[in-house]
Design an enzyme around this catalytic site. Structure first.
Site, PDB file in Angstrom:
ATOM      1  N   ASP A   9       0.866  -1.170   0.000  1.00  0.00           N
ATOM      2  CA  ASP A   9       0.000   0.000   0.000  1.00  0.00           C
ATOM      3  C   ASP A   9       0.917   1.240   0.000  1.00  0.00           C
ATOM      4  OD1 ASP A   9      -2.239   1.764   0.613  1.00  0.00           O
ATOM      5  OD2 ASP A   9      -1.495   1.755   2.690  1.00  0.00           O
ATOM      6  N   ASP A  11      -0.285   5.078   0.902  1.00  0.00           N
ATOM      7  CA  ASP A  11      -0.571   6.077   1.946  1.00  0.00           C
ATOM      8  C   ASP A  11      -0.544   5.452   3.328  1.00  0.00           C
ATOM      9  OD1 ASP A  11      -1.060   8.466   0.359  1.00  0.00           O
ATOM     10  OD2 ASP A  11      -2.744   7.331  -0.466  1.00  0.00           O
TER      11      ASP A  11
HETATM   12  C1  XBP Z   1      -5.446   6.105   1.050  1.00  0.00           C
HETATM   13  C2  XBP Z   1      -6.524   6.994   0.632  1.00  0.00           C
HETATM   14  C3  XBP Z   1      -6.291   7.990  -0.409  1.00  0.00           C
HETATM   15  C4  XBP Z   1      -5.658   9.281  -0.056  1.00  0.00           C
HETATM   16  C5  XBP Z   1      -6.001  10.306  -1.117  1.00  0.00           C
HETATM   17  O1  XBP Z   1      -5.956   4.794   1.323  1.00  0.00           O
HETATM   18  O2  XBP Z   1      -7.631   6.855   1.078  1.00  0.00           O
HETATM   19  O3  XBP Z   1      -7.556   8.306  -0.847  1.00  0.00           O
HETATM   20  O4  XBP Z   1      -6.129   9.730   1.209  1.00  0.00           O
HETATM   21  O5  XBP Z   1      -5.618   9.933  -2.381  1.00  0.00           O
HETATM   22  P1  XBP Z   1      -5.033   3.510   1.155  1.00  0.00           P
HETATM   23  P2  XBP Z   1      -6.440  10.494  -3.680  1.00  0.00           P
HETATM   24  O6  XBP Z   1      -3.740   3.826   1.833  1.00  0.00           O
HETATM   25  O7  XBP Z   1      -5.778   2.425   1.879  1.00  0.00           O
HETATM   26  O8  XBP Z   1      -4.838   3.204  -0.302  1.00  0.00           O
HETATM   27  O9  XBP Z   1      -6.907  11.872  -3.344  1.00  0.00           O
HETATM   28  O10 XBP Z   1      -5.444  10.485  -4.818  1.00  0.00           O
HETATM   29  O11 XBP Z   1      -7.604   9.574  -3.936  1.00  0.00           O
HETATM   30 MG    MG Z   2      -2.905   3.104   3.598  1.00  0.00          MG
END
Ligand code: XBP
Ligand code: MG
Length: 249
Positions: A9, A11
């Site tokens: 993953d 973020d």
């Molecule tokens: C991460 C997210 C993303 C970011 C924003 O979730 O929810 O939406 O907050 O990114 P994960 P975008 O780590 O579970 O993938 O604005 O580009 O959608």
């Molecule tokens: Mg995440």
């Protein structure tokens, strides 16, 4: 079972990105004459909806925006503005990687184990982070990137993990997923992939029941992590050897 791929993953897992996402959202809103300010408490809750466009839409729902409110049609534009701010911050070096990320990836490359990405964030954001924070060797080794709008339904559905595993050509249980959130865990688990969790600043209160392993971070030989649950007891950092041992059990 042989370990064939590590799927990360982005973020919260590769880097603590969410404060920068939050800043970028807040910077974009005034361009649309919105006085919204997502503070940390509110954002923690809003993070339960994955994906930036989906998060804005669900906030509009909370504010009882009508289904035909003109701003709803402008969500893609709002999100594009947010992405511009976010990628700008990342490219100027505002993020650090979490401990152990590049070490573990380099170990995987040396051991002939594939590395890939499965995220709900936009591809532009992934690329900005890779270019700013990773070596050429690692960038070139990343086999598959599953990101953002490549799937119709984002995490917690298994869709993004399904396409990554399918393109890798491995069985799900020959891979291990690295996640920081409950939605990420649910997504990887629903795709049949054993999951290692490194909780992040916004997900430290999540329920990680079902994770194969929970550690504070991936750790480094000179910066031990804390073991929280699952496999890997007695190890002070996550290594390929530790992951392989858990597979051979
Ligand atoms: C991460 C997210 C993303 C970011 C924003 O979730 O929810 O939406 O907050 O990114 P994960 P975008 O780590 O579970 O993938 O604005 O580009 O959608
Ligand atoms: Mg995440």
């Amino acid at each position: 079972m042989t370990l064939k791929a590590l799927i990360f993953d982005v973020d919260g897992t590769l880097s603590e990105t969410e404060e920068l996402h939050r800043r970028a959202f807040n910077q974009a809103f005034p361009e649309f004459d919105l006085d919204w300010n997502w503070d940390q408490t509110l954002y923690r809750r809003l993070l339960n909806v994955t994906g930036g466009k989906e998060r804005i839409a669900s906030y509009m729902d909370e504010l009882n925006f009508s289904a035909d409110h003109p701003l709803r049609a402008r969500i893609p534009e709002m999100h594009a503005a947010k992405t511009r701010y976010y990628t700008g911050y990342v490219s100027s070096g505002e993020l650090e990687l979490r401990p152990g990320v590049t070490r573990l990836m380099s170990e995987a490359i040396a051991a002939g184990i594939e590395i890939s990405i499965a995220t709900t964030t936009s591809l532009a954001n992934v690329n900005a982070l890779l270019e700013a924070n990773f070596s050429r060797q690692i960038i070139e080794a990343i086999k598959i990137i599953g990101a953002g709008d490549m799937v119709e339904k984002k995490k917690p559905t298994p869709d993004v993990y399904n396409i990554v595993v399918e393109q890798l050509g491995f069985a799900p249980d020959e891979c291990i997923a690295f996640e920081d959130s409950r939605n990420g865990l649910l997504s990887a688990k629903a795709a049949g992939i054993p999951t290692l969790i490194t909780p992040s600043i916004y997900t430290d209160d999540h329920d990680f029941t079902g994770a194969a392993c929970i550690v504070s971070d991936l750790g480094e030989p000179d910066a031990p992590n804390s073991h929280i649950a699952g496999f890997g007891i007695g190890h002070s950092y996550v290594s390929i050897e530790m992951l392989q041992n858990s597979f051979n059990r």
